[in-house]
Enzyme design. Structure first.
Site, PDB file in Angstrom:
ATOM      1  N   THR A 201      -7.883   6.292  -6.072  1.00  0.00           N
ATOM      2  CA  THR A 201      -6.639   4.780  -6.016  1.00  0.00           C
ATOM      3  C   THR A 201      -6.535   4.940  -7.012  1.00  0.00           C
ATOM      4  O   THR A 201      -7.526   4.325  -7.415  1.00  0.00           O
ATOM      5  CB  THR A 201      -7.699   3.939  -4.668  1.00  0.00           C
ATOM      6  OG1 THR A 201      -7.939   4.791  -3.716  1.00  0.00           O
ATOM      7  CG2 THR A 201      -5.673   4.080  -3.472  1.00  0.00           C
ATOM      8  N   VAL A 230      -8.277   9.448   7.717  1.00  0.00           N
ATOM      9  CA  VAL A 230      -7.090   8.531   6.784  1.00  0.00           C
ATOM     10  C   VAL A 230      -8.147   6.774   6.282  1.00  0.00           C
ATOM     11  O   VAL A 230      -8.446   6.081   7.327  1.00  0.00           O
ATOM     12  CB  VAL A 230      -5.942   8.038   7.755  1.00  0.00           C
ATOM     13  CG1 VAL A 230      -4.665   7.312   6.765  1.00  0.00           C
ATOM     14  CG2 VAL A 230      -4.795  10.027   7.793  1.00  0.00           C
ATOM     15  N   GLY A 231      -7.753   7.041   4.834  1.00  0.00           N
ATOM     16  CA  GLY A 231      -8.786   4.881   4.907  1.00  0.00           C
ATOM     17  C   GLY A 231      -7.112   3.747   4.411  1.00  0.00           C
ATOM     18  O   GLY A 231      -6.091   4.785   5.896  1.00  0.00           O
ATOM     19  N   ASP A 232      -7.190   3.005   3.836  1.00  0.00           N
ATOM     20  CA  ASP A 232      -6.618   1.409   4.225  1.00  0.00           C
ATOM     21  C   ASP A 232      -4.849   2.084   3.461  1.00  0.00           C
ATOM     22  O   ASP A 232      -3.909   1.510   3.146  1.00  0.00           O
ATOM     23  CB  ASP A 232      -7.511   0.247   3.417  1.00  0.00           C
ATOM     24  CG  ASP A 232      -7.499   1.219   1.957  1.00  0.00           C
ATOM     25  OD1 ASP A 232      -7.916   1.344   1.794  1.00  0.00           O
ATOM     26  OD2 ASP A 232      -6.755   0.217   1.312  1.00  0.00           O
ATOM     27  N   THR A 252      -7.759  -1.622  -2.666  1.00  0.00           N
ATOM     28  CA  THR A 252      -8.696  -0.436  -3.585  1.00  0.00           C
ATOM     29  C   THR A 252     -10.499  -1.268  -2.482  1.00  0.00           C
ATOM     30  O   THR A 252     -10.589  -1.945  -2.244  1.00  0.00           O
ATOM     31  CB  THR A 252      -8.947  -0.811  -4.684  1.00  0.00           C
ATOM     32  OG1 THR A 252      -9.661   1.168  -5.193  1.00  0.00           O
ATOM     33  CG2 THR A 252      -9.354  -1.237  -5.906  1.00  0.00           C
ATOM     34  N   GLY A 253     -10.966   0.330  -1.967  1.00  0.00           N
ATOM     35  CA  GLY A 253     -12.085   0.262  -2.235  1.00  0.00           C
ATOM     36  C   GLY A 253     -12.932   0.585  -0.670  1.00  0.00           C
ATOM     37  O   GLY A 253     -12.145   1.556  -0.450  1.00  0.00           O
ATOM     38  N   GLY A 255     -11.996   1.987   2.428  1.00  0.00           N
ATOM     39  CA  GLY A 255     -10.395   1.283   3.408  1.00  0.00           C
ATOM     40  C   GLY A 255     -10.450   0.762   4.972  1.00  0.00           C
ATOM     41  O   GLY A 255     -10.304   0.189   5.290  1.00  0.00           O
TER      42      GLY A 255
HETATM   43  C1  SD4 Z   1      -9.830   4.632   1.072  1.00  0.00           C
HETATM   44  N1  SD4 Z   1      -9.029   2.762  -0.483  1.00  0.00           N
HETATM   45  O1  SD4 Z   1      -9.242   6.115   1.137  1.00  0.00           O
HETATM   46  C2  SD4 Z   1      -9.535   3.937  -0.154  1.00  0.00           C
HETATM   47  C3  SD4 Z   1     -10.570   4.564  -1.785  1.00  0.00           C
HETATM   48  C4  SD4 Z   1     -10.504   3.809  -2.918  1.00  0.00           C
HETATM   49  O2  SD4 Z   1     -10.508   3.806  -5.028  1.00  0.00           O
HETATM   50  O3  SD4 Z   1      -9.808   2.831  -2.386  1.00  0.00           O
HETATM   51  N2  SD4 Z   1     -11.438   4.585  -3.459  1.00  0.00           N
HETATM   52  O4  SD4 Z   1     -10.745   4.107   2.087  1.00  0.00           O
END
Ligand code: SD4
Length: 341
Positions: A201, A230-232, A252-253, A255
């Site tokens: 991301t 689907v994430g955040d 990030t991280g 989601g």
């Molecule tokens: C997700 N937040 O799809 C994103 C992943 C992410 O570095 O941030 N990766 O959950």
């Protein structure tokens, strides 16, 4: 200024070496109050900020800058964002992105396949439809109708290697952004050792010369995710939020845990109440840790915020998250503070 080659070489040394070479500043984000300013997540943010600066530095609009900036990362095959990234567990790369401007205009796409620049499709959704979000085949159909070419479905060689490795066990246990492991699997050894580019991301927020804020976020999501997950990142309020009176935030991280607390909107609301960007990000991280209890040690979430004064700040659950900042005279990668090592 770093050229790309030198940056990749330095990145390969990791954050400690960057720090020693004076390219990282130890967590004093409140030193930077600037206009224009752009900040973005992780090490690839350095290159992305340069893309944004071409617009911000010549008096352009933050909205154009945050689109152009993350397009640099989307186009890079060396980064886990865009079509070069890890596929889902069925072997397909699916992309999510969003964008938001100073007038609460926003656009988003999710579960989009075979389109190189999802952030630009998100912008078209914002500008050319009465909607905020398009997903899946509908988003792809819209992109094609807007003239975006349909790209090859073939995985990048890095992603193919990572997928082959993952297929050996096909274990549905995604590893999310904990620096020592990487998201291509705990023991996966990348052939292209371009440093800690183990993220999927990039989130970017910027303020232009007129003091207007905008943000963007684009991702391939969690590697080897369930098809359709689907994430955040494309969710306005979760992966990104902009309120031009107060500030902007991106996440990030993991989601799922950002969505749970509508993370970026929450951070902006705390900035509205007077918290600094770093303090607001910390409070959001603490909320997630409180909810997750002992599971928090296994996940990474980080927030990156910018307020209306041009002060940036960030906070993460785990050590290792860094963000790139660029102003007229500063270009740095800053390690964020964290709750845990
Ligand atoms: C997700 N937040 O799809 C994103 C992943 C992410 O570095 O941030 N990766 O959950």
């Amino acid at each position: 200024m770093l050229n790309r080659r030198k940056f990749l070489a330095l990145s390969a040394l990791g954050s400690t070496a960057l720090f020693e070479k004076g390219l990282l500043a130890a967590g004093k984000p409140n030193d930077f109050t600037a206009k224009p300013i752009v900040v973005s997540t992780w090490e690839p943010g350095i290159e992305a900020n340069k893309g944004a600066w071409k617009i911000l530095g010549s008096g352009g609009r933050a909205l154009d800058a945050v689109e152009a900036g993350v397009m640099v990362t989307e186009a890079s095959q060396n980064c886990c964002v865009g079509l070069g990234a890890n596929p889902d567990r069925d072997g397909y790369v699916t992309l999510d992105a969003c964008i938001m401007d100073e007038f609460f205009n926003c656009g988003s796409v999710a579960f989009l396949e075979r389109i190189k620049h999802p952030v630009s499709v998100a912008r078209r959704v914002m500008e050319k439809t009465p909607h905020v979000m398009l997903v899946g085949s509908g988003a792809q159909q819209f992109a094609i109708s807007e003239g975006f070419p349909l790209e090859d479905q073939k995985l990048s060689s890095e992603a193919q290697k990572a997928y082959n490795y993952w297929l050996k066990n096909s274990e549905y246990k995604p590893v999310m952004n904990i620096e020592s492991k990487g998201n291509r699997g705990p023991s996966y050894q990348p052939v292209f050792k371009s440093g800690e580019f183990n993220h999927d991301t990039i989130g970017m927020v910027a303020m232009d010369i007129n003091g207007n804020l905008s943000g963007s976020c684009t991702t391939s999501g969690m590697g080897f995710k369930m098809r359709g997950r689907v994430g955040d990142s494309p969710i306005i309020g979760a992966g990104l939020f902009v309120d031009n009176e107060v500030g902007a935030c991106t996440a990030t991280g993991q989601g799922e845990d950002v969505i749970r607390i509508v993370g970026s909107h929450t951070v902006v609301e705390w900035m509205r109440q007077g918290l600094t960007p770093e303090a607001a990000c910390k409070k959001a991280v603490e909320r997630i840790v409180k909810i997750k209890k002992d599971k928090a040690k296994d996940i990474q979430v980080a927030f990156l915020a910018l307020n209306k004064k041009g002060v940036a700040g960030a906070f993460a659950i785990h050590k290792g998250f860094s963000y790139a900042i660029k102003t007229g005279n500063i270009e740095k990668l800053i390690p964020a503070k964290s709750l845990m090592d």
